[in-house]
Motif scaffolding. Structure first.
Motif, PDB file in Angstrom:
ATOM      1  N   ALA A   1      39.533  45.795  33.469  1.00 18.57           N
ATOM      2  CA  ALA A   1      39.950  44.403  33.256  1.00 18.57           C
ATOM      3  C   ALA A   1      39.432  43.513  34.388  1.00 18.57           C
ATOM      4  CB  ALA A   1      41.474  44.325  33.157  1.00 18.57           C
ATOM      5  N   LEU A   2      39.476  44.019  35.624  1.00 17.42           N
ATOM      6  CA  LEU A   2      38.987  43.237  36.764  1.00 17.42           C
ATOM      7  C   LEU A   2      37.469  43.046  36.667  1.00 17.42           C
ATOM      8  CD1 LEU A   2      41.179  44.773  39.619  1.00 17.42           C
ATOM      9  CD2 LEU A   2      41.198  42.373  38.900  1.00 17.42           C
ATOM     10  N   THR A   3      36.760  44.095  36.276  1.00 18.88           N
ATOM     11  CA  THR A   3      35.304  43.984  36.116  1.00 18.88           C
ATOM     12  C   THR A   3      34.966  42.954  35.040  1.00 18.88           C
ATOM     13  OG1 THR A   3      34.824  46.206  36.911  1.00 18.88           O
ATOM     14  CG2 THR A   3      33.215  45.243  35.399  1.00 18.88           C
ATOM     15  N   ARG A   4      35.677  43.009  33.900  1.00 15.98           N
ATOM     16  CA  ARG A   4      35.423  42.036  32.819  1.00 15.98           C
ATOM     17  C   ARG A   4      35.664  40.617  33.307  1.00 15.98           C
ATOM     18  NH1 ARG A   4      37.760  45.467  28.510  1.00 15.98           N
ATOM     19  NH2 ARG A   4      35.986  46.666  27.746  1.00 15.98           N
ATOM     20  N   LYS A   5      36.758  40.461  34.069  1.00 18.68           N
ATOM     21  CA  LYS A   5      37.091  39.131  34.604  1.00 18.68           C
ATOM     22  C   LYS A   5      35.969  38.656  35.525  1.00 18.68           C
ATOM     23  CE  LYS A   5      39.753  35.670  34.920  1.00 18.68           C
ATOM     24  NZ  LYS A   5      40.129  34.888  33.721  1.00 18.68           N
ATOM     25  N   GLY A   6      35.523  39.557  36.414  1.00 22.29           N
ATOM     26  CA  GLY A   6      34.467  39.209  37.358  1.00 22.29           C
ATOM     27  C   GLY A   6      33.187  38.788  36.675  1.00 22.29           C
ATOM     28  N   MET A   7      32.892  39.428  35.525  1.00 21.79           N
ATOM     29  CA  MET A   7      31.656  39.124  34.799  1.00 21.79           C
ATOM     30  C   MET A   7      31.627  37.679  34.303  1.00 21.79           C
ATOM     31  SD  MET A   7      31.242  42.742  32.796  1.00 21.79           S
ATOM     32  CE  MET A   7      29.975  42.226  31.637  1.00 21.79           C
ATOM     33  N   GLU A   8      32.819  37.092  34.147  1.00 21.71           N
ATOM     34  CA  GLU A   8      32.863  35.688  33.709  1.00 21.71           C
ATOM     35  C   GLU A   8      32.254  34.769  34.759  1.00 21.71           C
ATOM     36  OE1 GLU A   8      36.958  34.795  32.833  1.00 21.71           O
ATOM     37  OE2 GLU A   8      37.085  36.362  31.293  1.00 21.71           O
ATOM     38  N   GLY A   9      32.159  35.246  36.015  1.00 22.92           N
ATOM     39  CA  GLY A   9      31.642  34.403  37.098  1.00 22.92           C
ATOM     40  C   GLY A   9      30.142  34.489  37.282  1.00 22.92           C
ATOM     41  N   TYR A  10      29.465  35.403  36.575  1.00 27.65           N
ATOM     42  CA  TYR A  10      28.010  35.560  36.709  1.00 27.65           C
ATOM     43  C   TYR A  10      27.571  35.580  38.177  1.00 27.65           C
ATOM     44  CZ  TYR A  10      27.970  34.613  31.726  1.00 27.65           C
ATOM     45  OH  TYR A  10      28.200  34.678  30.385  1.00 27.65           O
ATOM     46  N   GLY A  11      28.240  36.410  38.978  1.00 31.52           N
ATOM     47  CA  GLY A  11      27.852  36.553  40.376  1.00 31.52           C
ATOM     48  C   GLY A  11      28.635  35.663  41.344  1.00 31.52           C
ATOM     49  N   GLU A  12      29.372  34.693  40.769  1.00 30.81           N
ATOM     50  CA  GLU A  12      30.216  33.839  41.619  1.00 30.81           C
ATOM     51  C   GLU A  12      31.641  34.408  41.624  1.00 30.81           C
ATOM     52  OE1 GLU A  12      29.119  31.253  43.421  1.00 30.81           O
ATOM     53  OE2 GLU A  12      27.109  31.723  42.663  1.00 30.81           O
ATOM     54  N   PRO A  13      32.393  34.188  42.709  1.00 32.69           N
ATOM     55  CA  PRO A  13      33.754  34.726  42.788  1.00 32.69           C
ATOM     56  C   PRO A  13      34.670  34.139  41.712  1.00 32.69           C
ATOM     57  CG  PRO A  13      32.995  33.956  44.945  1.00 32.69           C
ATOM     58  CD  PRO A  13      31.991  33.485  43.931  1.00 32.69           C
ATOM     59  N   VAL A  14      35.499  35.000  41.153  1.00 28.01           N
ATOM     60  CA  VAL A  14      36.464  34.599  40.137  1.00 28.01           C
ATOM     61  C   VAL A  14      37.849  34.994  40.644  1.00 28.01           C
ATOM     62  CG1 VAL A  14      37.239  34.971  37.753  1.00 28.01           C
ATOM     63  CG2 VAL A  14      34.792  34.991  38.276  1.00 28.01           C
ATOM     64  N   ALA A  15      38.804  34.095  40.554  1.00 30.48           N
ATOM     65  CA  ALA A  15      40.171  34.415  40.965  1.00 30.48           C
ATOM     66  C   ALA A  15      40.895  35.079  39.809  1.00 30.48           C
ATOM     67  CB  ALA A  15      40.897  33.142  41.388  1.00 30.48           C
ATOM     68  N   GLU A  16      41.600  36.161  40.112  1.00 31.73           N
ATOM     69  CA  GLU A  16      42.397  36.852  39.093  1.00 31.73           C
ATOM     70  C   GLU A  16      43.683  37.305  39.774  1.00 31.73           C
ATOM     71  OE1 GLU A  16      42.460  37.075  36.054  1.00 31.73           O
ATOM     72  OE2 GLU A  16      43.458  38.930  35.460  1.00 31.73           O
ATOM     73  N   GLY A  17      44.762  36.563  39.522  1.00 35.06           N
ATOM     74  CA  GLY A  17      46.014  36.881  40.197  1.00 35.06           C
ATOM     75  C   GLY A  17      45.815  36.798  41.698  1.00 35.06           C
ATOM     76  N   GLU A  18      46.196  37.849  42.400  1.00 34.39           N
ATOM     77  CA  GLU A  18      46.068  37.830  43.865  1.00 34.39           C
ATOM     78  C   GLU A  18      44.697  38.307  44.334  1.00 34.39           C
ATOM     79  OE1 GLU A  18      47.654  41.392  46.089  1.00 34.39           O
ATOM     80  OE2 GLU A  18      49.086  41.317  44.413  1.00 34.39           O
ATOM     81  N   TYR A  19      43.787  38.534  43.398  1.00 33.21           N
ATOM     82  CA  TYR A  19      42.480  39.085  43.759  1.00 33.21           C
ATOM     83  C   TYR A  19      41.362  38.063  43.585  1.00 33.21           C
ATOM     84  CZ  TYR A  19      45.076  43.409  42.938  1.00 33.21           C
ATOM     85  OH  TYR A  19      46.014  44.394  42.967  1.00 33.21           O
ATOM     86  N   THR A  20      40.293  38.293  44.341  1.00 30.96           N
ATOM     87  CA  THR A  20      39.038  37.601  44.096  1.00 30.96           C
ATOM     88  C   THR A  20      38.039  38.658  43.657  1.00 30.96           C
ATOM     89  OG1 THR A  20      39.566  36.021  45.831  1.00 30.96           O
ATOM     90  CG2 THR A  20      37.273  36.119  45.106  1.00 30.96           C
ATOM     91  N   VAL A  21      37.384  38.410  42.536  1.00 29.91           N
ATOM     92  CA  VAL A  21      36.494  39.408  41.949  1.00 29.91           C
ATOM     93  C   VAL A  21      35.078  38.842  41.887  1.00 29.91           C
ATOM     94  CG1 VAL A  21      36.145  40.976  40.005  1.00 29.91           C
ATOM     95  CG2 VAL A  21      38.427  40.054  40.446  1.00 29.91           C
TER      96      VAL A  21
END
Ligand code: ZN
Length: 157
Positions: free
Chosen positions: A59-79
């Motif tokens: 789920a974190l990897t999928r979320k991160g992919m939305e950023g195309y290499g830019e940081p994405v915030a997900e809850g308390e994490y940056t992916v």
């Protein structure tokens, strides 16, 4: 433990330089099923399964992919996910291959875990967190804590 031939062949493939430069085993000399079993047992002691971890990681990897290499915030994490050309084959020879993609997850305390799509597949499909000493090994118990899947052990002092 007497090594069986299939396990020996798998070990040879996983050794340094065969499939990926750094190998999957590090300096771990245990048979692969034993590595898998011991990691699973550590998670079981926390009431967790390999799937509990891999589900959150995916789920974190999928979320991160939305950023195309830019940081994405997900809850308390940056992916952040980074993609490279090409694919890597699974050393368990199940005809699966993983995109060369790394996911870097950082929490608010600055703790960081990094996994590749292949590492994620190895955990998800094979319960294999890689050998001790491998630079790609993900220690299952600290990882579970990082993912907020288990509570820290209360000190007895
Ligand atoms: Zn596989």
């Amino acid at each position: 433990m007497k090594p069986n031939p299939a396990d020996t062949a798998l070990r040879t493939d996983m050794m340094e330089g065969r499939l990926v430069l750094d190998g999957f085993l590090g300096d771990d000399e245990r048979p692969i099923p034993e590595i898998v079993w011991e990691d699973e047992a550590q998670l079981a002691a926390l009431g967790l399964t390999v799937q509990d971890l891999s589900k959150v990681m995916r789920a974190l990897t999928r979320k991160g992919m939305e950023g195309y290499g830019e940081p994405v915030a997900e809850g308390e994490y940056t992916v952040v996910t980074q993609e490279y050309m090409g694919f890597m084959g699974c050393p368990f020879k199940d005809n699966r291959r993983a995109a060369k993609r790394n996911t870097t997850v950082t929490n608010q305390q600055g703790e960081q875990f990094i996994w590749s799509d292949l590492s994620l597949h190895l955990i998800e499909a094979h319960g294999f967190f890689q050998g001790k000493g491998s630079v790609y090994r993900l220690e299952p118990v600290p990882l579970a804590r990082f993912l907020n899947l288990s509570q820290p052990v209360v000190s007895q002092e």
